[in-house]
Design a protein around this motif. Structure first.
Motif, mmCIF file in Angstrom:
data_model
loop_
_atom_site.group_PDB
_atom_site.id
_atom_site.type_symbol
_atom_site.label_atom_id
_atom_site.label_comp_id
_atom_site.label_asym_id
_atom_site.label_seq_id
_atom_site.Cartn_x
_atom_site.Cartn_y
_atom_site.Cartn_z
ATOM 1 N N ASN B 75 8.121 11.157 -8.963
ATOM 2 C CA ASN B 75 8.009 10.820 -7.345
ATOM 3 C C ASN B 75 8.845 11.860 -6.690
ATOM 4 N N ASP B 76 10.142 11.967 -6.815
ATOM 5 C CA ASP B 76 10.928 12.904 -6.200
ATOM 6 C C ASP B 76 10.335 14.515 -6.359
ATOM 7 N N GLY B 77 9.795 15.005 -5.054
ATOM 8 C CA GLY B 77 9.363 16.334 -5.339
ATOM 9 C C GLY B 77 7.970 16.565 -5.897
ATOM 10 N N THR B 78 7.338 15.312 -6.453
ATOM 11 C CA THR B 78 6.128 15.324 -6.813
ATOM 12 C C THR B 78 5.026 14.591 -6.108
ATOM 13 N N LEU B 79 5.576 13.548 -5.493
ATOM 14 C CA LEU B 79 4.562 12.854 -4.611
ATOM 15 C C LEU B 79 5.233 12.680 -2.968
ATOM 16 N N TRP B 80 6.468 12.829 -2.990
ATOM 17 C CA TRP B 80 6.997 12.888 -1.671
ATOM 18 C C TRP B 80 8.215 14.081 -1.685
ATOM 19 N N SER B 81 8.607 14.395 -0.545
ATOM 20 C CA SER B 81 9.977 15.578 -0.661
ATOM 21 C C SER B 81 11.167 14.980 -1.427
ATOM 22 N N GLU B 82 11.851 15.911 -1.811
ATOM 23 C CA GLU B 82 13.109 15.931 -2.360
ATOM 24 C C GLU B 82 14.095 16.803 -1.865
ATOM 25 N N GLN B 83 13.831 17.271 -0.689
ATOM 26 C CA GLN B 83 14.999 18.164 0.097
ATOM 27 C C GLN B 83 15.470 17.726 1.350
ATOM 28 N N PRO B 84 16.570 18.039 1.857
ATOM 29 C CA PRO B 84 17.540 18.694 1.281
ATOM 30 C C PRO B 84 18.316 17.838 0.102
ATOM 31 N N PHE B 85 17.935 16.585 -0.002
ATOM 32 C CA PHE B 85 18.719 15.620 -1.049
ATOM 33 C C PHE B 85 17.601 14.569 -1.430
ATOM 34 N N PRO B 166 10.039 9.159 9.617
ATOM 35 C CA PRO B 166 10.496 8.192 8.654
ATOM 36 C C PRO B 166 10.332 8.854 7.097
ATOM 37 N N TYR B 167 11.193 8.590 6.373
ATOM 38 C CA TYR B 167 11.123 9.207 5.114
ATOM 39 C C TYR B 167 9.971 8.862 4.239
ATOM 40 N N ASN B 168 9.455 7.684 4.551
ATOM 41 C CA ASN B 168 8.104 7.075 3.907
ATOM 42 C C ASN B 168 6.948 7.764 4.321
ATOM 43 N N GLU B 169 6.985 8.822 5.330
ATOM 44 C CA GLU B 169 5.768 9.259 5.716
ATOM 45 C C GLU B 169 5.796 10.807 5.129
ATOM 46 N N MET B 170 7.024 11.016 4.353
ATOM 47 C CA MET B 170 7.160 12.462 3.904
ATOM 48 C C MET B 170 6.344 12.576 2.549
ATOM 49 N N THR B 171 5.424 11.931 2.257
ATOM 50 C CA THR B 171 4.535 12.077 1.109
ATOM 51 C C THR B 171 3.579 13.114 1.128
ATOM 52 N N PHE B 172 3.191 13.956 -0.016
ATOM 53 C CA PHE B 172 2.439 14.999 -0.085
ATOM 54 C C PHE B 172 1.143 14.564 -0.013
ATOM 55 N N GLN B 173 0.262 14.949 1.067
ATOM 56 C CA GLN B 173 -1.154 14.283 1.145
ATOM 57 C C GLN B 173 -2.018 14.737 0.119
ATOM 58 N N PRO B 174 -1.948 16.195 -0.512
ATOM 59 C CA PRO B 174 -2.880 16.331 -1.544
ATOM 60 C C PRO B 174 -2.566 15.550 -2.776
ATOM 61 N N MET B 175 -1.333 15.093 -2.767
ATOM 62 C CA MET B 175 -1.131 13.981 -3.949
ATOM 63 C C MET B 175 -1.635 12.807 -3.860
ATOM 64 N N ASP B 329 -2.207 26.500 -3.009
ATOM 65 C CA ASP B 329 -3.243 25.690 -3.477
ATOM 66 C C ASP B 329 -3.300 24.366 -2.455
ATOM 67 N N TRP B 330 -2.465 24.145 -1.358
ATOM 68 C CA TRP B 330 -2.638 23.127 -0.637
ATOM 69 C C TRP B 330 -3.057 23.359 0.853
ATOM 70 N N LYS B 331 -4.001 22.831 1.411
ATOM 71 C CA LYS B 331 -4.309 22.991 2.662
ATOM 72 C C LYS B 331 -3.288 22.727 3.591
ATOM 73 N N LYS B 332 -2.855 21.378 3.507
ATOM 74 C CA LYS B 332 -1.718 20.615 4.206
ATOM 75 C C LYS B 332 -0.705 20.277 3.335
ATOM 76 N N ILE B 333 0.498 19.871 3.562
ATOM 77 C CA ILE B 333 1.524 19.289 2.952
ATOM 78 C C ILE B 333 1.682 18.009 3.053
ATOM 79 N N TYR B 334 2.149 17.415 4.480
ATOM 80 C CA TYR B 334 2.384 16.134 4.909
ATOM 81 C C TYR B 334 1.050 15.576 5.490
ATOM 82 N N PRO B 335 0.932 14.288 5.752
ATOM 83 C CA PRO B 335 -0.114 13.621 6.246
ATOM 84 C C PRO B 335 -0.086 14.075 7.837
#
Lengths: 338, 338
Positions: B75-85, B166-175, B329-335
């Protein structure tokens, strides 16, 4: 372009067919009472059918969405027999005999000594700790894949001491029908057993139509390791989690993360699981399999060594738990019965 | 009699429709490349599509039955961001602040003292033990239902320090598209994360279409108890299982009991899971999300505090693990990206 158009066409066809399917499937629940042929007509069968009709009736007060139709079943004494001993204990005895030549010390060390002499009274003196030690010693020191093969091979050859049938044929036919009936009505069926999860998984799909990911049980500590460059999981000689009694709601929460709405058990080891399911906000249903048939199976409850049913039986009426009387509610016990 | 005949008729109609559905659905996989719109054309996208085509082609050498199409995602860093923590750490910081008035001793006790002062360097000195103590202290002492509400409320109000989303919007759209694409091709998708399972479950269905029973994570010791006559599960201030590193294959085996055939990770915490999946007998596929985009997200690997990717990156080519370059590889990061 051609491909895109074709995809659009296919999507429309599939959507139309899905709608048709939904329309035709809806009324089928009503007729599914026929799906419990080994149950005698009576309160037990009609209570079960009434509950399933309630939670599957669209627009009704008790409707439950399919994703929340989770049903949990104890295994030993609920889905298959547990007499004259838990079948995993039979497996453990055979493991002790197989491993004995490599463990000369077992000849003078309990509980191994009693098992090797066939002295069940001596074994009983070792108590639960003795059993746990014996399971740990005989179920460990191999990879998960090796253990799966050992279990599969055992089921292919071992026989029940009374019926002389393979243990995996000693399922309760009415319960197998109940599992099928619930699944036909959108339920997801789980086993929640004190037995070892890796002892059950090799057989549950064939026995009950329950896949590995829907089996919750006790676990050994397992460690990732490399054999050469090949990753394996090694079973350690230490219990990780005992999925029994108050552990059952914990195991359910850990694996499923939803509160089930249907529960079946047969002993005080299921008491907390029964309470947990019946404490939910959705409609819910609990049943206890009461072993009352000494002729066709076994009759036992309050003083049994395996599957003791005492507190749960006392509270069943108060808490509205259906008590299924095997002798009067079931037409047949095993699939091989006439 | 009338009912039985009607049931037979319905069964025949449903069977016929099911056959039609199967015929029409089969060729759809071919066109599903369109289901990954946020992926640039290139090796990463075409490798993924080629693998999915292989395992879904009936009669092909690489065909895998649907029940064995299990895909696992960190999940962290694969499906959504994990930075700055790690976002669960953000939740933990906020819990420390919320609970501080009831814990005056935290003003002089690490790691709480540093968190309350906003001193990240001070916090870092407490190391992993400090973090575990802080999680244990702030995630316990309530029922599982109460904790679910705390998590849900936090997601409704907390904001990411950089995007203010909101943190739950910070998913990676390509994933998210990849999850949908795999499910459309008969895969069952699981999260296998070091994060707490009860921190993730309240959000994963909405974020990723992943239901609670397909979330595997770290767990707290949990105990069944009665509040009055109401059964509850109480979260204890003690870690039960850390689902990270060599723990991930163990967690997968415990919950799923099958070896997945598709795995996605982004850090050395996924190394053993990558090895485990790629050690299977069925066709298998592994990918690593490599954070290379400082402008649109973050760029980090070998020396990061969160999501360190070092050993897995070194061995990726040798072991045939696809390294996805987020920047190219990714056209966009977040939705919410344009």
């Amino acid at each position: 372009m051609h491909e895109v158009r074709r995809q659009g066409y296919l999507t429309a066809v599939v959507a139309a067919l899905a709608v048709l399917l939904a329309i035709f499937l809806a009324p089928i629940a009503t007729f599914a009472q026929e799906a419990l042929p080994s149950w005698n007509d009576g309160k037990a069968k009609s209570d079960i059918v009434a509950f399933v009709n309630k939670v599957t009736t669209h627009g009704g007060d008790g409707y439950v969405a399919p994703e929340d139709r989770v049903a949990v079943f104890d295994n030993d004494g609920t889905l298959w027999s547990e007499q004259p001993f838990y079948f995993q204990l039979g497996f453990t005895f055979d493991r002790v005999k197989t491993l004995a030549p490599a463990h000369p010390e077992w000849k003078s060390q309990e509980p191994f000594k009693s098992v090797l002499k066939g002295d069940m009274a001596g074994l009983a003196k070792s108590g639960e700790k003795g059993l746990v030690d014996m399971v740990a010693a005989t179920h460990s020191g191999m990879t998960t894949a090796e253990f799966e093969k050992i279990v599969t091979d055992w089921f292919a050859t071992a026989q029940h001491p009374k019926t002389h049938r393979p243990y995996n044929e000693m399922t309760f036919q009415p319960m197998v029908e109940l599992l099928n009936y619930l699944r036909a009505n959108g339920f997801k069926t789980y086993i929640v057993s004190g037995g070892g999860v890796e002892f059950m998984r090799p057989m549950t799909e064939k026995m009950y139509g329950i896949p590995p990911e829907q089996v919750i049980g006790s676990t050994a500590v397992t460690k990732y390791a490399l054999q050469g460059d090949v990753p394996v999981l090694m079973r350690q000689g230490k219990i990780n989690f005992i999925n029994d009694g108050p552990g059952k709601p914990v195991g359910i929460n850990q694996v499923i993360g939803r509160r089930p709405i249907f529960v079946a058990g047969n002993s005080d080891g299921d008491y907390e699981m029964l309470r947990w399911v019946m404490g939910g906000n959705s409609p819910h249903f609990a049943m206890i399999v009461h072993h009352t048939d000494a002729a066709r199976e076994y009759a036992y409850d309050r003083k049994s060594s395996f599957g003791k049913l005492d507190k749960a039986l006392d509270e069943a009426a108060l808490r509205n738990w259906l008590v299924v009387d095997m002798k009067s509610d079931w037409k047949k016990i095993y699939p091989f019965d006439n």
